[in-house]
Enzyme design. Structure first.
Site, PDB file in Angstrom:
ATOM      1  CE  LYS A  83       5.200  43.016  20.168  1.00 37.65           C
ATOM      2  NZ  LYS A  83       6.083  43.529  19.088  1.00 37.65           N
ATOM      3  CB  CYS A 108      14.411  30.532  12.383  1.00 36.59           C
ATOM      4  SG  CYS A 108      12.984  29.558  11.902  1.00 36.59           S
TER       5      CYS A 108
HETATM    6  P1  NAD Z   1      13.223  39.820  18.309  1.00 44.04           P
HETATM    7  O1  NAD Z   1      13.496  38.897  19.432  1.00 44.04           O
HETATM    8  O2  NAD Z   1      13.997  41.084  18.218  1.00 44.04           O
HETATM    9  O3  NAD Z   1      11.673  40.278  18.322  1.00 44.04           O
HETATM   10  C1  NAD Z   1      10.638  39.324  18.357  1.00 44.04           C
HETATM   11  C2  NAD Z   1       9.441  39.939  19.075  1.00 44.04           C
HETATM   12  O4  NAD Z   1       9.790  40.223  20.424  1.00 44.04           O
HETATM   13  C3  NAD Z   1       8.984  41.249  18.463  1.00 44.04           C
HETATM   14  O5  NAD Z   1       7.587  41.270  18.441  1.00 44.04           O
HETATM   15  C4  NAD Z   1       9.564  42.299  19.404  1.00 44.04           C
HETATM   16  O6  NAD Z   1       8.774  43.452  19.472  1.00 44.04           O
HETATM   17  C5  NAD Z   1       9.587  41.593  20.735  1.00 44.04           C
HETATM   18  N1  NAD Z   1      10.701  41.994  21.603  1.00 44.04           N
HETATM   19  C6  NAD Z   1      11.910  42.459  21.219  1.00 44.04           C
HETATM   20  N2  NAD Z   1      12.681  42.696  22.301  1.00 44.04           N
HETATM   21  C7  NAD Z   1      11.953  42.361  23.383  1.00 44.04           C
HETATM   22  C8  NAD Z   1      12.212  42.379  24.791  1.00 44.04           C
HETATM   23  N3  NAD Z   1      13.353  42.801  25.299  1.00 44.04           N
HETATM   24  N4  NAD Z   1      11.223  41.970  25.615  1.00 44.04           N
HETATM   25  C9  NAD Z   1      10.045  41.536  25.120  1.00 44.04           C
HETATM   26  N5  NAD Z   1       9.752  41.509  23.793  1.00 44.04           N
HETATM   27  C10 NAD Z   1      10.690  41.913  22.934  1.00 44.04           C
HETATM   28  O7  NAD Z   1      13.354  38.957  16.960  1.00 44.04           O
HETATM   29  P2  NAD Z   1      13.321  39.480  15.456  1.00 44.04           P
HETATM   30  O8  NAD Z   1      14.576  40.200  15.153  1.00 44.04           O
HETATM   31  O9  NAD Z   1      12.021  40.145  15.178  1.00 44.04           O
HETATM   32  O10 NAD Z   1      13.296  38.093  14.650  1.00 44.04           O
HETATM   33  C11 NAD Z   1      14.447  37.398  14.262  1.00 44.04           C
HETATM   34  C12 NAD Z   1      14.734  36.261  15.228  1.00 44.04           C
HETATM   35  O11 NAD Z   1      13.617  35.386  15.281  1.00 44.04           O
HETATM   36  C13 NAD Z   1      15.916  35.390  14.792  1.00 44.04           C
HETATM   37  O12 NAD Z   1      16.669  35.069  15.919  1.00 44.04           O
HETATM   38  C14 NAD Z   1      15.247  34.152  14.221  1.00 44.04           C
HETATM   39  O13 NAD Z   1      16.035  32.982  14.262  1.00 44.04           O
HETATM   40  C15 NAD Z   1      14.067  34.045  15.139  1.00 44.04           C
HETATM   41  N6  NAD Z   1      13.019  33.228  14.544  1.00 44.04           N
HETATM   42  C16 NAD Z   1      12.891  31.978  15.050  1.00 44.04           C
HETATM   43  C17 NAD Z   1      11.937  31.135  14.504  1.00 44.04           C
HETATM   44  C18 NAD Z   1      11.797  29.739  15.025  1.00 44.04           C
HETATM   45  O14 NAD Z   1      10.910  29.053  14.568  1.00 44.04           O
HETATM   46  N7  NAD Z   1      12.626  29.279  15.949  1.00 44.04           N
HETATM   47  C19 NAD Z   1      11.119  31.582  13.460  1.00 44.04           C
HETATM   48  C20 NAD Z   1      11.284  32.879  12.983  1.00 44.04           C
HETATM   49  C21 NAD Z   1      12.244  33.699  13.546  1.00 44.04           C
END
Ligand code: NAD
Length: 485
Positions: free
Chosen positions: A176, A284
């Site tokens: 997804k 991140c």
């Molecule tokens: P996000 O949490 O908004 O979205 C991530 C995924 O979750 C997407 O596919 C989205 O469609 C889905 N999603 C969003 N809201 C949801 C909900 N309520 N219920 C279920 N699924 C949901 O994150 P983003 O803005 O796409 O990415 C940025 C974040 O990701 C930052 O916090 C960053 O630090 C983190 N990140 C962490 C790592 C790591 O290795 N720890 C790596 C990359 C990014």
């Protein structure tokens, strides 16, 4: 009208079900122009994708590690050569990365493919005579249908942290992608097919939260990985483990860099600026807080001097207008609270040009409770705080709830070891502001940056995506008897 995107199910691009209620505009952050429409797939689409993966599992899991690795070798070659530039341009368009960063996204993702191509060597089980005449051996058995939910910030790399290891170990997959950057992996689906991945082994279902929830709840799904914000990571982990399936959910971060008094100013300034401005700070692993032990004006000046000459072309935009608002909100609030803006990126948000830009920003805080020092800002913003001692810096780092990365800048091996032993984070840098462990080392943070036990790449992924079968064997009655025989 921008293109309506299809799912990829059973080896084909398939239109979303006719009763799809919601389409999300995909914009290019350079201008804000709508470039595609991403569906929020229906429960029927989710079911079709999971069933396709389930049906493909028996044949795929019975192939040898070597056989699967050869397909991944072809995939690696196609990504690194034939489709490299096409995919990099797509990443630039939908995400806003610079071309060089887009190539980095592809190259880093392909490193996990390289690791997975070594699976025939890595996954061979152990064998030992554990008692006279009795041997134990173990094998790695795939789980079945694995779901990966990924964020926007690395359109290729994040999906490819899991995809190659999931497939190499004999699982099938439903991905997804982020609704903000669905184009890259939608294109990659056809490249996987060209490489020889059989129909149904890799599937994509597009959408947002309802699709994520339907995937987690699907009875045929055996494991879930998630990468994204901490709030959602925790919800996903609770939901998946609540129904008894494996889940590894990586969350957000607040990474602290500590400059010791003996820091090499030139090297550190270069590295720190690269860390907080690279990918517009949307990593991140990006530097977020710089704790300077003592008063090192030279370091502060060098950071500001290097950051202020960066151009929009070198940094690129952030993903969307909501991000611009969030990032500038933290800058506004810090300023109102008495922090000094050594470099102010807000003028880049001027509506004189289209797109979602925020310039590099350096904030000198005097109030340790400023929110910009604690929350994940996820933009090109560096918060600086002076602290009296190294122990005071370590205490601040330890107190933050995240635990992705931390780094120490020093020329002393003793100081480096002192800090690395005491930081509470999974990935530590010594004079390196983006301490991403490269294969064969695994990627994964601690604390509220990760929910679940394994790391996501390398041997962490191999362990997460397989279960071990242990076989104990005896072929004859040995002369020496023990409780085992
Ligand atoms: P996000 O949490 O908004 O979205 C991530 C995924 O979750 C997407 O596919 C989205 O469609 C889905 N999603 C969003 N809201 C949801 C909900 N309520 N219920 C279920 N699924 C949901 O994150 P983003 O803005 O796409 O990415 C940025 C974040 O990701 C930052 O916090 C960053 O630090 C983190 N990140 C962490 C790592 C790591 O290795 N720890 C790596 C990359 C990014």
């Amino acid at each position: 009208m921008a293109t309506k995107l299809d799912n990829f199910i059973g080896g084909q691009y398939v239109q979303v079900a006719a009763d799809c209620q919601q389409w999300i505009p995909v914009t290019t952050p350079h201008t804000g122009e709508v470039i595609a429409q991403c569906p929020v797939s229906t429960p029927a689409d989710v079911d079709a994708a999971v069933k396709a993966a389930h049906d493909a599992f028996p044949a795929w899991s019975q192939r040898t590690f070597k056989d699967r690795a050869q397909i991944l070798l072809r995939y690696h070659h196609l990504i690194a050569n034939k489709y490299r530039d096409e995919l990099a341009h797509l990443i630039v368009k939908e995400h806003g990365k610079t071309f060089a960063e887009a190539l980095g996204d592809l190259a880093k993702g392909n490193e996990t493919v390289e690791y997975a191509c070594a699976m025939p060597e890595l996954a061979s089980g152990r064998i030992q005579e554990v008692s006279r005449g009795v041997t134990c051996h173990d094998t790695r058995v795939p789980l079945g249908v694995v779901v990966s939910i990924v964020p926007f910030n690395f359109p290729f790399m994040c999906p490819n942290w899991t995809l190659p290891i999931v497939l190499a170990t004999g699982n099938t997959m439903v991905l997804k992608p982020s609704e903000k950057v669905p184009l890259t992996m939608t294109r990659v689906a056809a490249i996987l097919k060209e490489a020889g991945v059989p129909d149904g082994v890799f599937n994509i279902v597009l959408g947002t939260a309802p699709v994520v929830n339907a995937l987690i709840d699907h009875p045929l799904v055996k494991a879930v990985t998630f990468v994204g914000t901490t709030h959602v990571a925790e919800m996903v982990h609770r939901r998946a483990t609540g129904r008894g399936i494996r889940c590894l959910a990586l969350g957000g971060a607040k990474n602290h860099l500590v400059a010791a008094p003996d820091v090499d100013v030139e090297m550190a300034a270069h590295d720190i600026v690269n860390s907080f401005t690279g990918c517009s700070g949307q990593r991140c692993m990006a530097a977020s807080v710089l704790l300077i032990v003592g008063d090192n004006q030279k370091l502060v000046d060098a950071i500001v001097a290097k950051a202020k000459v960066l151009t929009q072309k070198e940094i690129g935009p952030v993903i969307d207008d909501a991000s611009v608002k969030r990032i500038t909100g933290y800058i506004d609030e810090s300023e109102k609270g008495g922090a000094k803006l050594l470099l102010d990126g807000r003028p880049w948000t001027s509506r004189l040009q289209p797109g979602h830009f925020v310039g590099p920003t350096v904030i000198l805080h005097t109030n340790a409770s400023d929110r910009a020092l604690h929350d994940e800002v996820f933009g090109p913003v560096l918060s600086i705080l002076h602290v009296p001692t190294l122990d005071a810096a370590i205490a601040i780092e330890n107190a933050n709830p995240y635990g992705n990365a931390a780094a120490i800048y020093t020329q002393s091996g003793f100081t480096a070891e002192y800090a690395t032993k005491r930081f509470s984070a999974g990935m530590i840098g010594v004079n390196i502001g983006v301490p991403v462990p490269r294969e064969p080392f695994s990627f994964g943070g601690w604390n509220r940056s990760k929910f679940g036990d394994a790391d996501i790449t390398a041997d962490g992924g191999m362990e997460f995506f397989t279960k071990r079968k242990k076989v104990t064997t005896k072929w004859s009655v040995p002369s020496e008897r023990s409780w085992l025989n």
